[in-house]
Design a protein around this motif. Sequence first.
Motif, PDB file in Angstrom:
ATOM      1  N   VAL A   1       0.844  -1.198   0.000  1.00 35.53           N
ATOM      2  CA  VAL A   1       0.000   0.000   0.000  1.00 35.53           C
ATOM      3  C   VAL A   1       0.883   1.253   0.000  1.00 35.53           C
ATOM      4  N   TYR A   2       0.606   2.142  -0.966  1.00 37.75           N
ATOM      5  CA  TYR A   2       1.367   3.389  -1.116  1.00 37.75           C
ATOM      6  C   TYR A   2       0.451   4.575  -0.799  1.00 37.75           C
ATOM      7  N   PHE A   3       0.813   5.302   0.218  1.00 38.24           N
ATOM      8  CA  PHE A   3       0.080   6.502   0.636  1.00 38.24           C
ATOM      9  C   PHE A   3       0.503   7.651  -0.295  1.00 38.24           C
ATOM     10  N   TYR A   4      -0.446   8.162  -1.080  1.00 41.99           N
ATOM     11  CA  TYR A   4      -0.151   9.247  -2.028  1.00 41.99           C
ATOM     12  C   TYR A   4      -0.694  10.556  -1.465  1.00 41.99           C
ATOM     13  N   ASN A   5       0.211  11.457  -1.157  1.00 34.18           N
ATOM     14  CA  ASN A   5      -0.149  12.733  -0.539  1.00 34.18           C
ATOM     15  C   ASN A   5       0.019  13.867  -1.538  1.00 34.18           C
ATOM     16  N   THR A   6      -1.028  14.668  -1.706  1.00 35.62           N
ATOM     17  CA  THR A   6      -0.958  15.844  -2.573  1.00 35.62           C
ATOM     18  C   THR A   6      -1.188  17.080  -1.710  1.00 35.62           C
ATOM     19  N   SER A   7      -0.241  17.998  -1.742  1.00 37.80           N
ATOM     20  CA  SER A   7      -0.242  19.125  -0.816  1.00 37.80           C
ATOM     21  C   SER A   7      -0.716  20.407  -1.482  1.00 37.80           C
TER      22      SER A   7
ATOM     23  N   LYS B   1      -2.439   2.082 -12.383  1.00 36.63           N
ATOM     24  CA  LYS B   1      -3.575   1.435 -13.034  1.00 36.63           C
ATOM     25  C   LYS B   1      -3.177   0.076 -13.613  1.00 36.63           C
ATOM     26  N   GLY B   2      -3.973  -0.929 -13.314  1.00 43.00           N
ATOM     27  CA  GLY B   2      -3.772  -2.251 -13.889  1.00 43.00           C
ATOM     28  C   GLY B   2      -2.778  -3.135 -13.151  1.00 43.00           C
ATOM     29  N   ARG B   3      -2.142  -2.632 -12.111  1.00 39.91           N
ATOM     30  CA  ARG B   3      -1.180  -3.445 -11.355  1.00 39.91           C
ATOM     31  C   ARG B   3      -1.898  -4.126 -10.192  1.00 39.91           C
ATOM     32  N   ASP B   4      -1.669  -5.433 -10.038  1.00 39.24           N
ATOM     33  CA  ASP B   4      -2.326  -6.162  -8.944  1.00 39.24           C
ATOM     34  C   ASP B   4      -1.391  -6.412  -7.766  1.00 39.24           C
ATOM     35  N   ASP B   5      -0.163  -5.838  -7.821  1.00 38.87           N
ATOM     36  CA  ASP B   5       0.775  -6.020  -6.717  1.00 38.87           C
ATOM     37  C   ASP B   5       0.869  -4.797  -5.817  1.00 38.87           C
ATOM     38  N   VAL B   6       0.249  -3.695  -6.240  1.00 42.97           N
ATOM     39  CA  VAL B   6       0.329  -2.455  -5.465  1.00 42.97           C
ATOM     40  C   VAL B   6      -1.058  -1.834  -5.346  1.00 42.97           C
TER      41      VAL B   6
END
Length: 880
Positions: free
Chosen positions: A340-346, A369-374
């Motif tokens: 899991v990648y936490f994407y922060n936009t400030s 998009k389309g990746r099943d590992d992330v």
Amino acid sequence: MRKVQKRQAEELVRQMEEAHGQIKKDMEGNNLRSAKGLLEDCQSGGISLGTLIEETEGEGHPAVSLLEEYCELVYRIYEHLSGGDGTGEAGGKAGREEAAWNAEKPRNTEKPWNAETTEKMTAAKAHKLLRQKLLKIENCIRNEIKTRVEAVFLPYKASMWDSLESVWQAAEADPDCDAYVIPIPYYDRNPDGSFGRMHYEGDRYPAEVPVTAYDTFDFAAHRPDMIFIHNPYDNYNFVTSVHPFFYSDKLKKYTDCLVYIPYYATAGGMSEGQAMCAAYANVDYIVIQSPMFRNYYDARIPDEKFLPFGSPKFDRIIRKCKNPLEPPAEWKKKMEGRKVYFYNTSIGGMLGDTNAFLKKLRYVFDTFKGRDDVCILWRPHPLLESTFDSMRPGYKAEYEQIKRDYIENDIGIFDDSPDMADAVSWSDAYIGDSATSVTSLFGIVGKPMFILNNQLWSKPVEDSWRGAIVGTGFRYSEKDRFAITQGNKLYISEPYQYDYKYFCDLSEYTDGEYYLGVLEIKGKRYVCPRNAQNILVLNDKGVEKKIELEKRNGNNGSFFNAWTYEGYLILLPFKYPALVRYNTKTGEIKYFEDNIDVFAKNNERNERITGGSWIYNGILYIASPTDSHIYKFNIESGKSEVISLSVKNEGGCISMIEKEGSIWMLPYRGQTVLSWNPITGDIREYTGFPEGFQCLHPIYRMSTDEYPLSSLAFAGNMIYFTQNWGNMDIKLNTETGEFSKWEVPILSGDGMGDVSKEYFNTTGKYVFVWSMEEKDKYKIFCYPQRKLYDFDIQKNELNEIKITFDVNELKQHEDGFNDYSQGLKYCCRENAFNSLGNFLDGNITGKQFNRMKQIKSYEEITANGVGGCGEKIYMFTKSL
């Protein structure tokens, strides 16, 4: 008893003790009228104190009985001085008040002295008896009356509650404290600054937090012992505003201890906007992460206001990550089996370049998009949409469309919950902007951070690396023998053929903006600082020594230029508060603070700007970028003065170049070029650029009159000017004074050719590169291409000079995960060698992630790396 009431009680005791001393003197001097008046005052004080204790502690408190005895004693001494029996007027006011207070109480029959003693009453005896009684009362108040305190917490955004929570937990756990959490309303700002929609988030706090409605709490009646806030802006926030009742100057009227705790935590630096906020003048204390952060705040703030205790946000995130809750079922399903990648936009990332920000959103979502590992968990800043409304309304629709596409296409998790800490605890890594407090939360718990570059919105291709490696231009000395690249790496060209090989690292940090370049003085080479606050001396193997300058500001834009003259190295300040002169012969460093605000200042967008500079006949001239003033500095004597040029057009100066005794000055704004002879004082203004000349801001894409030109070159009676934000190159006939259009061959238009624009991002176009050895020969450096050309100005011809690096050597010295700067600790930065796709694949060039190294790095920037900040703050304020 409340703290304020106990102080009131202690003050009454002090006043009574003071009166005892004067009574003794009056009795000794036979001034019985004064002594009796003071006894009446003591009786009144005792009654007032007894009433206060009864109201707060109840009638049965031991201090009340002691006060009854004290009042009885006062009454008997008064009777003795009056010569009466205490049953009539001889008792006076003291007798009446004592009788009234004790009307419902059993009479104390104990006599303070017996009949024999009465006849022998002296001033010393009376004073001793009074002091003995009062001492018992004082000890009883101190030891047997518990002090209760009242702590009020005033959050406004529920998502920012973590900046106060651990302090509240400490207060709530104290049996002698009444803690109130009072969420306060706030307003969106309309584009014109007026109040828009009101928000109240009192229903969004954790269930264990008891919320008090803001309109039911009487601040004047309660007068809290301490109030904690996390909004320092009062009326000076362009996006939102708390209700004006809760501005700091209003709150200070209701408490003796107003404390500001930052709503953010930091990864090592702070924005200039936090240096001086409206609330700082009114609060009693400002909590900071560690002592090092005091220097980021305005020097005018008293040092005693700062509490270097850490950040409550760290308390919370450490606790959450040790014992994470279960994610919502829908989220858990998306997370299972994935990283899991936490994407922060400030907000800062969006405001810096909104168009690039939106392109970056699409690129990031397409990468996942389309990746099943992330799994991506996108959490925009809670005020991002409000900021779009107030400051970038023209982009709001596009942002909302991107957001809809993300949610409807189920690309990942969209998190707009009030509690960020849970999302951090469920995430494995961070991706996003650097100038945000979220990075510090991931840093302190040891989760990897990949800092995105919003200017990159496609995968790198073969030559994309050139954009960052050959991106700084040249220092115009030693035929560009040295080049400083990303990561503070110094490369050398032998023998001056622009074929660069690795020479040494200049810093333990990987920020590529620490140094300006290399200058030579008497065979010694000096690396001049930009963001750093030191000078490096080179030998044949690398850095020989580091010359430290006084730490005067944060490591962000300290200097903008450097000059050499007769054994001196002169550093021109950008945000550093002094011009620095280093004597390379003696090692002496001197700092010159006078008048530097002439050439280093902020424009109307609050961006730092500076003027052009040149050394002529031992004098350093630095121009104002906003008017006709010139800073004149005698390099030998160190004396400075400010002179003003008598000109019609005051557009400021962005660049200076001397030719045959005249200094030519390019405008910061407008269409006037100046020629000024500093010896004779002769000035000539050349104005009237060719028809159709206009400037366009390279980021905001709006019309402006700023930065029209970038550089100039001389050829006979002609002067050639390259465009900067202007839309054409122009030339000037110095005999006729007329401007006309010309075109740099090949480089017309944007000068890009087939090169990818984003990895070669620039706000400039191209500049003349002067040869200090051959002053009539020129090169042109093209920023969009990152290419250098020999330029025959007479024939108007260009020939490319190849600039080469060994790509494998560059990769060998790429940093990967490392401390980036003093303002951003351990992380990995996105670039051509480490793309977002590389990070998701675990394919990092350079040093690999080391969790323990990251935790150790972040513990250096907080006073309580393992938690405990909230309790420390509470206990300090309670003890006041």
